[in-house]
Write an enzyme that holds these catalytic residues in place. Structure first.
Site, PDB file in Angstrom:
ATOM      1  N   SER A   1     -16.027  -8.139   3.248  1.00 41.30           N
ATOM      2  CA  SER A   1     -15.718  -7.333   4.415  1.00 41.30           C
ATOM      3  C   SER A   1     -14.282  -6.830   4.322  1.00 41.30           C
ATOM      4  O   SER A   1     -13.891  -6.250   3.324  1.00 41.30           O
ATOM      5  CB  SER A   1     -15.991  -8.144   5.684  1.00 41.30           C
ATOM      6  OG  SER A   1     -16.077  -7.297   6.804  1.00 41.30           O
TER       7      SER A   1
ATOM      8  N   ASP B   1     -22.734  -6.484   5.421  1.00 41.03           N
ATOM      9  CA  ASP B   1     -21.486  -7.251   5.419  1.00 41.03           C
ATOM     10  C   ASP B   1     -21.620  -8.583   4.686  1.00 41.03           C
ATOM     11  O   ASP B   1     -22.483  -9.404   5.005  1.00 41.03           O
ATOM     12  CB  ASP B   1     -21.099  -7.503   6.886  1.00 41.03           C
ATOM     13  CG  ASP B   1     -19.687  -8.015   7.047  1.00 41.03           C
ATOM     14  OD1 ASP B   1     -19.169  -8.655   6.115  1.00 41.03           O
ATOM     15  OD2 ASP B   1     -19.104  -7.777   8.115  1.00 41.03           O
TER      16      ASP B   1
END
Length: 308
Positions: free
Chosen positions: A41, A156
């Site tokens: 991320s 993610d």
């Protein structure tokens, strides 16, 4: 002699990930050499830019980010049923700062982590386009459009592994350092409001020469008492404070906290710097200078307490 070679792991956490810049600065100022890096991320963005030798340029760019630029980078996905934002415009802006290049050609080994929705497995990028890997790793579910790569649908990396300690490439004798920006934290609660100061109100009125009949004074005190009670009840009503989207967000936060704790138990780092999960909001990018400074402070304290 103290070993100064570091395998560095950068966690997920939105704007809190700017703390990674300060953490790296702290390590370098203390004479440590980062020999490998991994992130997911926001940690993937900083890891990639550091491994490309462009962290200072990235820092200068983030310090210029304001709410208006954030809004301009939001390419709303009107035709999608699974996301709000396409995510292409953000990557285009990042490529203006650091041109894309193959991960395997970066200055140090770099691992970027994403999650495959189809197989529910981690996906590790150690080669191929840096920004394709980053785009996959930052795909916050329901916000950014997932990235399709062949038969994979990537989101993610923090969903499965918010602190990817076990995937960073190691060299003999190095030390494992983690910058954890999802530290266990309680959801902020609303404090009980201060009672209405009836005496100050009455004093202000009488100081202006306005007479206050006793019956009015009694009514004012009763009204203040009723309002104080209502405000206290509203502050204590937790159900009133959370809507559908806040519950979903909190569920995600709880999952990330637990997965982070599990990662730390399975692969304990030699140095563990921690920022609380609610220290900053996901989109507090306009607080870059403050967050970077806090990351530097936290890493400096972690190095001191680890005695390395």
């Amino acid at each position: 002699m103290v070993n100064k070679r570091v395998a560095l792991v950068l966690g997920s956490g939105g704007a809190r990930g700017l703390a990674h810049i300060g953490a790296i600065e702290a390590l370098e100022e203390q004479g440590y050499t980062i020999t490998s890096i991994a992130g997911c991320s926001m940690g993937a963005i900083i890891a990639g830019m550091y491994a490309a030798g462009q962290l200072e340029k990235a820092k200068e760019w983030f310090l210029r980010v304001d709410k208006q630029l954030i809004l301009r980078m939001m390419d709303i996905n009107l035709l999608s049923s699974n996301s709000l934002v396409k995510g292409k415009r953000i990557i285009a802006e990042l490529e203006k700062v650091v041109p894309d290049r193959p991960i395997e050609s970066l200055n140090i080994p770099c691992t970027i982590v994403a999650s495959d929705m189809m197989s529910t497995e981690e996906v590790l990028f150690r080669s191929g386009s840096l920004f394709e890997a980053v785009r996959a790793s930052i795909s916050i579910p329901l916000f950014f459009q997932p990235v399709q790569m062949g038969g994979r649908l990537l989101i993610d990396g923090g969903i499965l592994n918010p602190l990817p300690l076990h995937v960073v490439e190691r060299t003999e004798g190095d030390i494992l350092v983690a910058m954890d920006i999802s530290g266990k934290d309680s959801m902020p609660t609303e404090s009980t409001p201060e009672p209405i100061d009836v005496e100050s109100i009455l004093s202000d009125v009488t100081s202006r020469g306005i007479p206050v009949p006793k019956s009015w004074e009694r009514q004012l005190r009763q009204l203040a008492k009723n309002v104080d009670k209502l405000r206290a009840e509203r502050a204590a009503d937790l159900n009133r404070r959370v809507n559908f989207f806040e519950i979903l967000d909190r569920m995600s936060d709880m999952q990330i906290q637990q997965n982070t704790l599990l990662a730390l138990q399975l692969t304990p780092p030699d140095v563990h710097a921690v920022m609380r999960q609610y220290a900053y909001n996901t989109f507090d990018f306009d607080k870059a200078e403050e967050i970077i400074a806090e990351g530097k402070r936290l890493m400096t304290e972690a190095l001191i307490s680890s005695h390395l």
